[in-house]
Scaffold this motif. Structure first.
Motif, mmCIF file in Angstrom:
data_model
loop_
_atom_site.group_PDB
_atom_site.id
_atom_site.type_symbol
_atom_site.label_atom_id
_atom_site.label_comp_id
_atom_site.label_asym_id
_atom_site.label_seq_id
_atom_site.Cartn_x
_atom_site.Cartn_y
_atom_site.Cartn_z
ATOM 1 N N ALA A 110 0.848 -1.196 0.000
ATOM 2 C CA ALA A 110 0.000 0.000 0.000
ATOM 3 C C ALA A 110 0.879 1.240 0.000
ATOM 4 N N VAL A 111 0.313 2.336 -0.477
ATOM 5 C CA VAL A 111 1.007 3.630 -0.505
ATOM 6 C C VAL A 111 0.115 4.661 0.166
ATOM 7 N N VAL A 112 0.708 5.451 1.057
ATOM 8 C CA VAL A 112 -0.014 6.558 1.693
ATOM 9 C C VAL A 112 0.659 7.857 1.263
ATOM 10 N N LEU A 250 -3.970 8.658 -11.355
ATOM 11 C CA LEU A 250 -4.415 9.231 -10.087
ATOM 12 C C LEU A 250 -5.207 10.505 -10.370
ATOM 13 N N LYS A 251 -6.423 10.582 -9.834
ATOM 14 C CA LYS A 251 -7.287 11.727 -10.104
ATOM 15 C C LYS A 251 -7.010 12.872 -9.140
ATOM 16 N N PRO A 259 -9.068 13.628 -4.364
ATOM 17 C CA PRO A 259 -10.322 13.181 -3.748
ATOM 18 C C PRO A 259 -10.167 11.780 -3.152
ATOM 19 N N VAL A 260 -10.722 11.578 -1.969
ATOM 20 C CA VAL A 260 -10.643 10.277 -1.297
ATOM 21 C C VAL A 260 -12.029 9.867 -0.819
ATOM 22 N N ILE A 268 -7.345 4.890 -6.991
ATOM 23 C CA ILE A 268 -6.511 3.720 -7.260
ATOM 24 C C ILE A 268 -6.506 2.827 -6.032
ATOM 25 N N ASP A 269 -6.947 1.592 -6.194
ATOM 26 C CA ASP A 269 -6.994 0.653 -5.084
ATOM 27 C C ASP A 269 -5.606 0.456 -4.492
#
Length: 315
Positions: A110-112, A250-251, A259-260, A268-269
Motif C-alpha cells: 500500500a502507498v499513503v 491518479l485523479k 479526492p478520497v 486507485i486501489d
C-alpha cells in the motif's frame, strides 16, 4: 528487494503520525521525505507560531508539536529515508513497485500519500547581495534574534505576524512592503504600531551592501538605507505538485488535491491520501484532522492486509 506493508510519502505531521500508528498496529512501514528533515509545512512556514487547536494543549508552538511527533516516531524505530523521492511507481496485481531517486527499487502493498499541498520552496529575493548568510527565508529559534536589528520584507500575514512576534525579542524591527497597503489581517496590522515596528510602504529593495539594505520608494524614487543584523524575506512559497505525476491515472481536482473516500483511499486501489493533499466534502484543515485521516487509512490498510477470521470470532 526490500518489501513493506506500506510506504508513506511525506514527512509532515500526517506522514509522521501515519508511520507511528502503522507500527503500533503491527504493520511494517517505511517513511520517505524529500527534504533533509521531518516536519513539513509547520516547520517550513510557521515553526515559531502557536498551535491553539491541538488536543491536550492550551497552546503549543508548531516546532514543539513536531518534536513530540518525531520523538514518538523514534520510539517505534520505523525506517525513515530523508532527501529521497519516489520517481516511479508500477502497480502490480497485489502490490506496488517503487523506484527511489537513488535507483533503489522496493515493493509495498500500500502507498499513503502525505505530501501536503506539495513541495514548499520559499520565493527568493532577487537583488544584488541577497545570497548573504544573514538573509533568511525561515525564522529560526527566537533567541537568535534577541537584541538584534531586523528587517522583514513582505506584506502578507506571515510578514506581519513575524514582525509582531519578533518585536518582543529584537532590538528593532522594520517592515518593508512593495505596495501602499498591507494584505494581512487588519488586527495584526494594527498591532504593528503598538509593537513599535517601523514601516516602509510602497517601497522596493534594490541591493544589499554587507549589513545594509537599499530600498526605493516607488512614488518619490527616494532611496533609504536600512541597517540590519538579519534580513527576513517573507514573499510566500512556491508549491511543486509534480511529484504526483508518478502515479498513473491518479485523479486530482482543479486545486491539485486528491479526492478520497471514507477510507482515505484514492481512485486507485491500494493508494491512500491524508492531510492537506486530500479532499472530501466538509474537510477541515488542521493537524488533528490530518492525524484522524492517517488513523483511518492505517486501519483500512490493516483490515485489507490482515483480515480477522470471522468464523473463529463467532465461535
Amino acid at each position: 528487494m526490500k518489501t513493506y506493508d506500506l510506504v508513506i510519502i511525506g514527512g509532515g505531521p500526517a506522514g509522521i503520525f501515519a508511520a507511528s500508528v502503522a507500527h503500533i498496529k503491527g504493520l511494517k512501514p517505511l517513511l520517505i521525505e524529500a527534504n533533509d528533515y521531518l516536519g513539513g509545512q509547520p516547520l517550513m512556514v510557521y515553526s515559531q507560531k502557536i498551535v491553539e487547536d491541538y488536543p491536550g494543549y492550551t497552546s503549543i508552538k508548531a516546532y514543539q508539536l513536531i518534536d513530540n511527533l518525531i520523538n514518538q516516531l523514534k520510539h517505534t524505530k520505523v525506517p525513515v529515508c530523508l532527501k529521497t523521492k519516489v520517481i516511479k511507481c508500477i502497480k502490480n496485481r497485489n502490490d506496488f513497485q517503487l523506484t527511489l531517486c537513488n535507483k533503489e527499487v522496493i515493493n509495498t502493498k500500500a502507498v499513503v500519500i502525505a505530501t501536503g499541498p506539495g513541495m514548499f520552496t520559499p520565493n527568493r529575493l532577487d537583488i544584488k547581495g541577497a545570497t548573504q548568510n544573514n538573509v533568511q527565508y525561515n525564522v529560526c529559534d527566537l533567541s537568535t534574534y534577541k537584541n538584534k536589528h531586523l528587517v522583514i520584507l513582505g506584506g502578507g500575514d506571515s510578514a506581519v505576524d513575524w514582525a509582531n512576534e519578533l518585536s518582543k525579542v529584537a532590538k528593532s524591527v522594520t517592515l518593508v512592503h512593495r505596495r501602499d497597503e498591507f494584505r494581512a489581517n487588519g488586527s495584526n496590522v494594527n498591532a504593528l504600531k503598538k509593537n513599535a515596528v517601523k514601516i516602509y510602504l510602497d517601497s522596493l529593495p534594490q541591493e544589499i551592501k554587507k549589513n545594509q539594505l537599499v530600498i526605493t520608494n516607488n512614488t518619490t524614487n527616494k532611496n533609504t538605507i536600512l541597517s540590519f543584523d538579519y534580513l527576513i524575506v517573507q514573499y510566500g512559497q512556491s508549491i511543486d505538485t509534480s511529484g504526483l505525476n508518478i502515479f498513473n491515472q491518479l485523479k486530482l481536482n482543479e486545486q491539485k488535491r486528491i479526492p478520497v473516500n471514507a477510507s482515505q483511499m484514492t481512485n486507485i486501489d491500494g493508494i491512500y491520501a491524508v492531510g492537506n493533499i486530500c479532499i472530501y466534502d466538509g474537510k477541515p484543515s488542521s493537524i488533528i484532522c490530518a492525524h484522524g485521516e492517517a488513523a483511518v487509512a492505517i486501519r483500512h490498510i490493516l483490515n485489507t492486509l490482515r483480515p480477522y477470521d470471522k468464523k473463529i470470532i463467532s465461535k
